[in-house]
Design an enzyme around this catalytic site. Structure first.
Site, PDB file in Angstrom:
ATOM      1  N   ARG A   1      -7.679   1.147  -8.704  1.00  0.00           N
ATOM      2  CA  ARG A   1      -7.071   1.058 -10.043  1.00  0.00           C
ATOM      3  C   ARG A   1      -8.077   0.746 -11.154  1.00  0.00           C
ATOM      4  O   ARG A   1      -7.753   0.076 -12.140  1.00  0.00           O
ATOM      5  CB  ARG A   1      -5.954   0.002 -10.081  1.00  0.00           C
ATOM      6  CG  ARG A   1      -4.727   0.338  -9.234  1.00  0.00           C
ATOM      7  CD  ARG A   1      -4.045   1.605  -9.717  1.00  0.00           C
ATOM      8  NE  ARG A   1      -2.788   1.811  -9.029  1.00  0.00           N
ATOM      9  CZ  ARG A   1      -2.659   2.442  -7.858  1.00  0.00           C
ATOM     10  NH1 ARG A   1      -3.723   2.964  -7.246  1.00  0.00           N
ATOM     11  NH2 ARG A   1      -1.465   2.584  -7.304  1.00  0.00           N
TER      12      ARG A   1
ATOM     13  N   SER B   1       3.891   0.139 -11.324  1.00  0.00           N
ATOM     14  CA  SER B   1       3.472  -1.190 -10.864  1.00  0.00           C
ATOM     15  C   SER B   1       2.900  -1.956 -12.048  1.00  0.00           C
ATOM     16  O   SER B   1       1.973  -1.471 -12.697  1.00  0.00           O
ATOM     17  CB  SER B   1       2.371  -1.080  -9.804  1.00  0.00           C
ATOM     18  OG  SER B   1       2.845  -0.390  -8.684  1.00  0.00           O
TER      19      SER B   1
ATOM     20  N   GLU C   1      -1.644  -4.514 -14.378  1.00  0.00           N
ATOM     21  CA  GLU C   1      -2.187  -3.156 -14.203  1.00  0.00           C
ATOM     22  C   GLU C   1      -2.246  -2.331 -15.497  1.00  0.00           C
ATOM     23  O   GLU C   1      -3.295  -1.786 -15.818  1.00  0.00           O
ATOM     24  CB  GLU C   1      -1.403  -2.410 -13.112  1.00  0.00           C
ATOM     25  CG  GLU C   1      -2.227  -1.272 -12.539  1.00  0.00           C
ATOM     26  CD  GLU C   1      -1.384  -0.174 -11.926  1.00  0.00           C
ATOM     27  OE1 GLU C   1      -0.930   0.707 -12.686  1.00  0.00           O
ATOM     28  OE2 GLU C   1      -1.215  -0.200 -10.707  1.00  0.00           O
TER      29      GLU C   1
END
Ligand code: EPU
Length: 342
Positions: free
Chosen positions: A166, A241, A337
């Site tokens: 990520r 997420s 995130e």
């Protein structure tokens, strides 16, 4: 001549539907106008911020001194074919899932598990999108971009982009918004898809009695599982997420496992272990609850929902409350995130 819009509401341009207005918003159909866009932002003395579909962005509230640029250059083309490999280029403005579908329809393997991810092709390398055992890093060869510092178009090999879980160089404050991605090149395979190890996917094929899944079967499996775990942002605004799965030293994870035998752990190597952040939040009893107007999705505690027109400040407040509760219970600090802009 650029078409510049002013005081543009940003909430509708994100999937979590929050945030204020951008002073300037420029929509361009192809990359040739990027130098002009940069000159405009420089003249107005505002930071330039490229935006895809806003599926991983949380804009701050209020009036933001920003120049948003949206590059709408959807294209997909085969670059070259070498034995069992096919190199495909796609414009940054292409819908990511349209790209995935295009590859599956032609029998090109490599991104099928990334089916159904919202957002554009140009946003995919920024956070190295990943799901069900695949991540972009495995197939990305290079990105093409406009370098706003050197004022020239560049090609960056994947190694230089430093893709990891990520993250990438494009999230590094030292490079932030320096590159405006214009296209990516992926190396896909003409061979049959590699067997999948992700439990949810294996269970799906077992139930369906599929022994050797095709690319289309894998897409169906992924889309079905995603529908069960992730709300459709068209009806329930969300950013997927909301937290990363934390990566912690193995000994620490082993100690936590002694205390919580049901903890969901994914060993990375001999020294590091990834924890399921969704499980940690769930264990704090938060799944299906609300913090102010912000929901914690009832089927997946990793997703924050915004069905009540929450502001960015409301979402940050919910985030901080979740961080505190997880920290107090497990001693783990979660990391958000989506990117906060403005
Ligand atoms: N879990 C719970 N309770 C919850 C949520 C999850 O117990 O409320 C447990 C699940 O039962 C499972 C484990 O946590 O045992 C992991 O859950 P899951 O397999 O659904 O994956 P995830 O960690 O929630 C990650 C990615 C997703 C990606 C899926 C599938 C991150 C931050 N998220 O989610 O990516 O689709 O794996 O590979 O890595 C995204 O980044 O926006 C995203 C949706």
């Amino acid at each position: 001549m650029l078409e510049v819009q002013e005081q543009v509401p940003l909430a509708p341009r994100t999937t979590i539907h929050a945030g204020g207005t951008a002073h300037y918003f420029i929509h361009i159909p192809n990359e040739t106008q990027l130098p002009e866009v940069c000159a405009f932002a420089r003249e107005k003395k505002v930071p330039l911020h490229p935006l895809g579909d806003g599926s991983n962005t949380l804009f701050a509230d209020g009036s933001l001194e920003l120049c948003i640029v949206k590059l709408a250059n959807p294209f997909i083309r085969v670059w070259s074919v070498e034995q069992n490999l096919v190199y495909v280029e796609s414009g940054a403005g292409t819908e990511w899932d349209a790209f995935v579908l295009w590859t599956i329809q032609r029998g090109y393997a490599g991104v099928e598990c990334l089916s159904g991810i919202p957002g554009t092709v140009g946003a995919a390398p920024i956070q190295n999108i990943g799901a069900y055992g695949q991540e972009l890093k495995q197939t990305l060869v290079q990105v093409r971009a406009y370098d706003t510092k050197l004022e020239t178009y560049v090609s960056l090999p994947v190694k230089q982009c430093e893709l990891d879980y990520r993250t990438s160089i494009f999230k590094d404050p030292a490079y932030k918004n320096r590159y405006i991605l214009t296209s990516i090149v992926c190396r896909l395979s003409l061979r049959a898809p590699t067997p999948l190890t992700y439990t949810d996917i294996q269970n799906y094929f077992q139930t369906q009695n599929i022994q050797q899944p095709s690319l289309a079967n894998i897409r169906d499996a992924v889309l079905t599982i995603r529908t069960q775990k992730l709300p459709d942002y068209h009806s329930i605004p969300n950013a997927g997420s909301f937290f990363k799965n934390p990566i912690i030293p193995k000994e620490r994870a082993d100690a936590l496992q002694k205390q919580y035998p049901n903890i969901k752990l994914f060993p990375i190597d001999n020294t590091q272990t990834k924890l399921a952040a969704g499980w940690l939040i769930d264990q704090c009893g938060l799944k299906g609850s609300y913090i102010g107007p912000v929901g914690i999705y009832e089927k997946n505690a990793l997703v924050l929902t915004n069905a009540n027109m929450a502001s960015c400040a409301d979402i940050i407040q919910a985030r901080d409350s979740i961080l505190k509760q997880v920290q107090e219970k497990f001693g783990i600090t979660l990391e958000m995130e989506p990117e906060i802009v403005g």
